[in-house]
Design a protein around this motif. Structure first.
Motif, short mmCIF file in Angstrom:
data_model
loop_
_atom_site.label_atom_id
_atom_site.label_comp_id
_atom_site.label_asym_id
_atom_site.label_seq_id
_atom_site.Cartn_x
_atom_site.Cartn_y
_atom_site.Cartn_z
N UNK A 75 0.85 -1.20 0.00
CA UNK A 75 0.00 0.00 0.00
C UNK A 75 0.88 1.25 0.00
N UNK A 76 0.62 2.12 -0.94
CA UNK A 76 1.26 3.43 -0.97
C UNK A 76 0.28 4.46 -0.41
N UNK A 77 0.72 5.25 0.57
CA UNK A 77 -0.13 6.24 1.22
C UNK A 77 0.46 7.62 0.97
N UNK A 78 -0.34 8.47 0.36
CA UNK A 78 0.06 9.85 0.09
C UNK A 78 -0.66 10.75 1.09
N UNK A 79 0.07 11.25 2.08
CA UNK A 79 -0.56 12.06 3.12
C UNK A 79 -0.90 13.46 2.63
N UNK A 80 -0.25 13.91 1.58
CA UNK A 80 -0.54 15.24 1.06
C UNK A 80 -1.95 15.31 0.49
N UNK A 81 -2.36 14.26 -0.20
CA UNK A 81 -3.69 14.23 -0.80
C UNK A 81 -4.64 13.26 -0.09
N UNK A 82 -4.13 12.51 0.90
CA UNK A 82 -4.98 11.61 1.68
C UNK A 82 -5.53 10.44 0.89
N UNK A 83 -4.73 9.84 0.03
CA UNK A 83 -5.21 8.72 -0.78
C UNK A 83 -4.28 7.52 -0.64
N UNK A 84 -4.84 6.33 -0.85
CA UNK A 84 -4.09 5.07 -0.77
C UNK A 84 -4.24 4.31 -2.08
N UNK A 85 -3.20 3.61 -2.46
CA UNK A 85 -3.21 2.76 -3.64
C UNK A 85 -2.53 1.45 -3.30
N UNK A 86 -3.16 0.34 -3.65
CA UNK A 86 -2.60 -0.98 -3.36
C UNK A 86 -1.98 -1.56 -4.62
N UNK A 87 -0.92 -2.33 -4.44
CA UNK A 87 -0.20 -2.97 -5.54
C UNK A 87 -0.04 -4.46 -5.23
N UNK A 88 -0.33 -5.30 -6.19
CA UNK A 88 -0.12 -6.74 -6.09
C UNK A 88 1.08 -7.09 -6.95
N UNK A 89 2.13 -7.56 -6.32
CA UNK A 89 3.38 -7.87 -7.02
C UNK A 89 3.56 -9.39 -7.08
N UNK A 90 3.92 -9.93 -8.23
CA UNK A 90 4.03 -11.39 -8.37
C UNK A 90 5.11 -12.00 -7.49
N UNK A 91 6.11 -11.21 -7.11
CA UNK A 91 7.19 -11.76 -6.27
C UNK A 91 6.73 -12.01 -4.84
N UNK A 92 5.69 -11.31 -4.41
CA UNK A 92 5.19 -11.47 -3.04
C UNK A 92 4.00 -12.42 -3.06
N UNK A 93 4.24 -13.67 -2.68
CA UNK A 93 3.22 -14.71 -2.75
C UNK A 93 2.56 -14.99 -1.40
N UNK A 94 3.31 -14.89 -0.32
CA UNK A 94 2.81 -15.25 1.01
C UNK A 94 2.76 -14.02 1.91
N UNK A 95 1.75 -13.99 2.78
CA UNK A 95 1.66 -12.93 3.76
C UNK A 95 2.72 -13.09 4.83
N UNK A 96 3.19 -11.98 5.37
CA UNK A 96 4.20 -11.99 6.42
C UNK A 96 3.76 -11.10 7.56
N UNK A 97 4.21 -11.44 8.75
CA UNK A 97 3.98 -10.60 9.92
C UNK A 97 5.19 -10.69 10.84
N UNK A 98 5.39 -9.66 11.64
CA UNK A 98 6.53 -9.57 12.56
C UNK A 98 7.85 -9.73 11.81
N UNK A 99 7.91 -9.10 10.64
CA UNK A 99 9.12 -9.10 9.84
C UNK A 99 9.92 -7.84 10.13
N UNK A 100 11.05 -7.69 9.46
CA UNK A 100 11.91 -6.53 9.62
C UNK A 100 11.92 -5.78 8.29
#
Length: 528
Positions: free
Chosen positions: A183-208
Motif C-alpha cells: 500500500x502506498x499512502x500519500x498524506x498530502x492528498x490523503x489517498x491510498x493505492x494498493x499494488x499486487x506484485x508477483x514476487x510477493x506470494x505469502x503474507x508476512x507478519x513480525x518481519x523486519x
C-alpha cells in the motif's frame, strides 16, 4: 557490544510486548500500555527515563485539538519527515490492537507541540484516507520513501481476524495473514493505492523492514499459512514521477530466517539486527550488521554480547530500539518473585566502548520495557516489533511527579467479563459470540437504574432486533432486575374521568277522560 542490567522501579505491569517508542528531541516516549489509560495519564503516553538505571515514567499531555489515541499494541510506526534532509519530523502510527483485542484500521500522526521541565504536550491527529485503504491489522510495518522530491508511506504485511463469512464457532477469534499487497499512502492528498506484485506470494507478519531513500528491504517474518520463517530477502523500489507511482519488487539472496527481531540504527548506512526467534521454540542469539549503500544491501554476522544465563535459558524475550545503537531487552522474571508480572531488563549497546563512553558523557540513555501477558499474546510471534528512534538525552524528573499506578482506583470489577446480574452466565473461558455484531467480546447495554450499570444483552434475553433498536433509539433501558422496581417508583398518571349526565327514567303519561257522572262514581269508589 555491552550488556547492562536496568531495574524497573514501579509500574512495569503497564509495559508489555507490543508497545511503541517515540523519540522527540532526544527524549523517549512510549505508548501502548497494558489496559486502558487511567486518570493519572489519560493520554496513555509516557516519558521514559532510566536515570541511575532506574525506570521512571512521567505522563505526557495532548493539545486541545488532538484526537483520542487508544493504547495500541503491535502497530506499525515510522518517522515522517518533510524530506530526507529535514530536521523536523512527526510519527505515523497505523493499526494495532486495543486492550479489548479489537484491531484498528486508523492512521494517526503525532507531533511535539511544546515541552519544558514540567510538561510535555503532543498533538495527535487522525488522518482520513480514501481509495484502497488497508484493512485493520497488527504485526505489520510502515516505512517512508523519498523519490524525486516527494515522499510516500509504504504499508506491508501483518495479521487480521478471519473474515466474518469464514468464521466458525470454534475459531471465531482466529487470525490469518493479510494479503501480501503493498500500500502506498500519500498524506498530502490523503489517498491510498494498493499494488499486487508477483514476487510477493505469502503474507508476512513480525518481519523486519529498513528503508533508505526510495528503497525498502524486507527480511524475515512469520507466515501463518505455511508456519514458516522464510529466509527470503525482498527489495521494494518506489519511483514517484509526476504521474502514477511505480513499485517494483526484486528477490535477493542472503536473507535471514527470523521473526520478531529488533533493529537499531548505528550510523547513516548501518543497522544492527538483534533478538527474535528462528523457530517456535528457539530464540535467535546471533546478531547481524546490515549495511545499506546505494542500491545494495549487505548482511554479515557480528560478535554477540556475553548473554547472561537468564537470557540464554529463558523461553521468550522481547524489547525495543532505544536509538543510536542501543536496544532494551526484557525477559520474564522468576516465579518466586513477589510481583507476578515482574521482568528483568537489560540495555544492549551495539556500538564500540569508546563511542559508548563518549555518548554517556553528553547523554543519558532512556529505555522502554514491556511485560508478557500470556493470555493476550503468543510468546514467539507476538513479541515486540522494532521501531526506529534516536537516543534519548537525560530528562530531569526529580522535581516532577512520576506515574504511580497505586493512585488509581481499582477497576478489576469493570469490563466486559463482569457478573452483570444474578443470572449472568458469561464466562471469558467459554463464551462464544451470540449476536452477529459480536466479535471478541459480549454485547452490553446500560441499565438506567440509579447511577447506571452495564449488563450483558444475552443475559437479559434481548433479541438481536431489540438490541439494535435500543442502541439506535434514544430511550432508557432497565435490566430484568430493575424494570419492576422502576415501575413501582413511577408516579401513577392522573386519570381524568369524563362527567356523564345521569339518565332520568322515562315515565309514560296516561290521561283519563271521564264524563261527569262517571267521574263522580270513580271518586266515590276511590275513597270508600
Amino acid at each position: 557490544m555491552s550488556l547492562q542490567v536496568v531495574s524497573a522501579v514501579s509500574n512495569s505491569s503497564l509495559l508489555q510486548p507490543g508497545f511503541s517508542l517515540l523519540n522527540f528531541d532526544g527524549h523517549v516516549f512510549f505508548f501502548g500500555q497494558k489496559g486502558w489509560p487511567k486518570r493519572s495519564c489519560p493520554t496513555g503516553v509516557f516519558l521514559l527515563d532510566t536515570k541511575q538505571n532506574e525506570l521512571k515514567m512521567k505522563p505526557a499531555f495532548f493539545s486541545k485539538d488532538s484526537c483520542y489515541l487508544p493504547p495500541l499494541r503491535y502497530p506499525a510506526l515510522s518517522m515522517l519527515r518533510g524530506n530526507a534532509e529535514s530536521d523536523e519530523y512527526q510519527y505515523i502510527i497505523h493499526g494495532g490492537k486495543t486492550p479489548n483485542n479489537d484491531l484498528s484500521d486508523k492512521i494517526y500522526i503525532m507531533s511535539l507541540v511544546s515541552k519544558n521541565s514540567k510538561k510535555i504536550t503532543f498533538q495527535c491527529v487522525e488522518k482520513d484516507l480514501a481509495g484502497d485503504v488497508p484493512e485493520a491489522r497488527y504485526g505489520h510495518t510502515i516505512n517512508v520513501v523519498h523519490s524525486r522530491g516527494k515522499s510516500m508511506s509504504v504499508i506491508f504485511g501483518g495479521r487480521a481476524y478471519t473474515p466474518l463469512a469464514q468464521r466458525t464457532t470454534e475459531k471465531w477469534n482466529s487470525v490469518v495473514d493479510c494479503l501480501p499487497s503493498v500500500f502506498l499512502v500519500d498524506f498530502e492528498f490523503g489517498c491510498c493505492t494498493s499494488y499486487i506484485l508477483p514476487e510477493l506470494q505469502d503474507g508476512l507478519s513480525f518481519h523486519v523492514s529498513v528503508a533508505r531513500n526510495d528503497t525498502i528491504y524486507i527480511l524475515g517474518g512469520h507466515s501463518l499459512q505455511n508456519n514458516t520463517r522464510s529466509p527470503t530477502l525482498y527489495r521494494l523500489k518506489v519511483d514517484l514521477p509526476l504521474g502514477s507511482p511505480a513499485v517494483t519488487c526484486t528477490i535477493l539472496p542472503g536473507g535471514i530466517s527470523v521473526s520478531s527481531a529488533i533493529v537499531t540504527q548505528t550510523s547513516d548506512t548501518e543497522f544492527v539486527l538483534v533478538g527474535g526467534y528462528q523457530s517456535d521454540n528457539q530464540k535467535r542469539l546471533v546478531c547481524n550488521t546490515i549495511v545499506l549503500e546505494d542500491n545494495k544491501i549487505e548482511i554479515v554476522e557480528r560478535a554477540s554480547p556475553d548473554w547472561t544465563p537468564d537470557i540464554k535459558h529463558c523461553r521468550m524475550w522481547f524489547g525495543g530500539d532505544m536509538g543510536k545503537g542501543s536496544v532494551l531487552l526484557g525477559i520474564p522474571g522468576a516465579n518466586k518473585q513477589l510481583i507476578s508480572d515482574a521482568n528483568y531488563f537489560y540495555i544492549l549497546r551495539c556500538k564500540g566502548a569508546e563511542e559508548d563512553k563518549e555518548e554517556e558523557l553528553t547523554a543519558q540513555t532512556c529505555s522502554q520495557t514491556s511485560s508478557e501477558d500470556p493470555g493476550d499474546s503468543t510468546p514467539f510471534e507476538d513479541s515486540e516489533e522494532f521501531c526506529f528512534s534516536a537516543e534519548a538525552n537525560s530528562f530531569d524528573v526529580d522535581d516532577t511527579d512520576t506515574y504511580n499506578e497505586d493512585d488509581e482506583e481499582d477497576e478489576s470489577e469493570t469490563g466486559y467479563w463482569i457478573t452483570c446480574s444474578a443470572s449472568c452466565n458469561i464466562d471469558i473461558n467459554t463464551w462464544v459470540p451470540f449476536y452477529s455484531t459480536e466479535l471478541n467480546k459480549p454485547a452490553m447495554i446500560l441499565c438506567s437504574s440509579g447511577a447506571g450499570h452495564w449488563v450483558h444483552a444475552q443475559c437479559m434475553d434481548l433479541s438481536e432486533s431489540m438490541l439494535l433498536h435500543l442502541s439506535e433509539a434514544n430511550v432508557k433501558y432497565f435490566c430484568n432486575e430493575h424494570v419492576d422496581l422502576n415501575k413501582g417508583l413511577q408516579t401513577p398518571k392522573k386519570v381524568v374521568h369524563l362527567k356523564k349526565q345521569p339518565m332520568k327514567p322515562l315515565r309514560k303519561k296516561t290521561t283519563m277522560k271521564l264524563t261527569t257522572p262517571a267521574k263522580k262514581s270513580f271518586l266515590r269508589r276511590l275513597f270508600e
